[in-house]
Motif scaffolding. Structure first.
Motif, mmCIF file in Angstrom:
data_model
loop_
_atom_site.group_PDB
_atom_site.id
_atom_site.type_symbol
_atom_site.label_atom_id
_atom_site.label_comp_id
_atom_site.label_asym_id
_atom_site.label_seq_id
_atom_site.Cartn_x
_atom_site.Cartn_y
_atom_site.Cartn_z
ATOM 1 N N ARG A 44 -9.531 -11.567 5.172
ATOM 2 C CA ARG A 44 -10.898 -11.128 4.769
ATOM 3 C C ARG A 44 -11.376 -9.982 4.282
ATOM 4 N NH1 ARG A 44 -14.534 -9.396 6.508
ATOM 5 N NH2 ARG A 44 -14.493 -10.121 9.262
ATOM 6 N N ALA A 45 -10.996 -9.004 5.077
ATOM 7 C CA ALA A 45 -11.313 -7.204 5.530
ATOM 8 C C ALA A 45 -10.719 -7.115 4.414
ATOM 9 C CB ALA A 45 -10.670 -6.681 6.917
ATOM 10 N N CYS A 47 -9.317 -7.941 1.042
ATOM 11 C CA CYS A 47 -10.802 -9.004 -0.535
ATOM 12 C C CYS A 47 -12.085 -7.847 -0.495
ATOM 13 C CB CYS A 47 -11.127 -9.854 0.256
ATOM 14 S SG CYS A 47 -8.906 -10.991 0.178
ATOM 15 N N GLU A 48 -13.111 -7.384 0.787
ATOM 16 C CA GLU A 48 -13.978 -6.742 1.343
ATOM 17 C C GLU A 48 -13.740 -5.702 0.290
ATOM 18 O OE1 GLU A 48 -14.843 -8.037 4.715
ATOM 19 O OE2 GLU A 48 -16.390 -9.543 4.492
ATOM 20 N N LYS A 49 -12.818 -5.111 0.617
ATOM 21 C CA LYS A 49 -12.698 -3.666 0.376
ATOM 22 C C LYS A 49 -11.773 -3.437 -0.650
ATOM 23 C CE LYS A 49 -9.024 -0.065 1.382
ATOM 24 N NZ LYS A 49 -7.520 0.701 2.163
ATOM 25 N N LEU A 51 -12.792 -5.501 -3.050
ATOM 26 C CA LEU A 51 -14.149 -6.013 -4.177
ATOM 27 C C LEU A 51 -14.856 -4.733 -4.406
ATOM 28 C CD1 LEU A 51 -15.877 -9.211 -3.167
ATOM 29 C CD2 LEU A 51 -14.854 -8.541 -5.040
ATOM 30 N N ARG A 52 -14.782 -3.996 -2.922
ATOM 31 C CA ARG A 52 -15.908 -2.694 -2.671
ATOM 32 C C ARG A 52 -14.951 -2.002 -4.106
ATOM 33 N NH1 ARG A 52 -16.344 -3.302 2.563
ATOM 34 N NH2 ARG A 52 -14.320 -2.269 3.119
#
Length: 78
Positions: A44-45, A47-49, A51-52
């Motif tokens: 999850r972390a 994927c968030e990275k 996306l950012r």
């Protein structure tokens, strides 16, 4: 670089969805569930990275008065 950091966003999302599916079945042992949860949190972390990073690269196309593209400019907030 860890194995997760080498995954594309799409591959990481697929693996995260599979991990969540395994957790939802309730068939894993407690230790397996803990390992799955920890890996899911790392996915999850990641994927968030990703996306950012993608959001930071998005550029807004600028148009002339006649509607022709004239270039790009950074998205607001950069």
């Amino acid at each position: 670089m860890s194995e997760i950091e080498n995954l594309s966003f799409e591959d990481a999302m697929r693996e995260l969805e599979a991990t969540v599916g395994k957790l939802e079945t309730g068939e894993a042992t407690l230790e397996e569930s803990i390992a799955l949860y920890e890996r899911g949190a790392r996915l999850r972390a990641h994927c968030e990275k990703r996306l950012r990073e993608a959001e930071e690269r998005v550029e807004k196309i600028t148009l002339s008065a006649s509607g022709q593209p004239t270039g790009t400019e950074p998205v607001e907030g950069q």
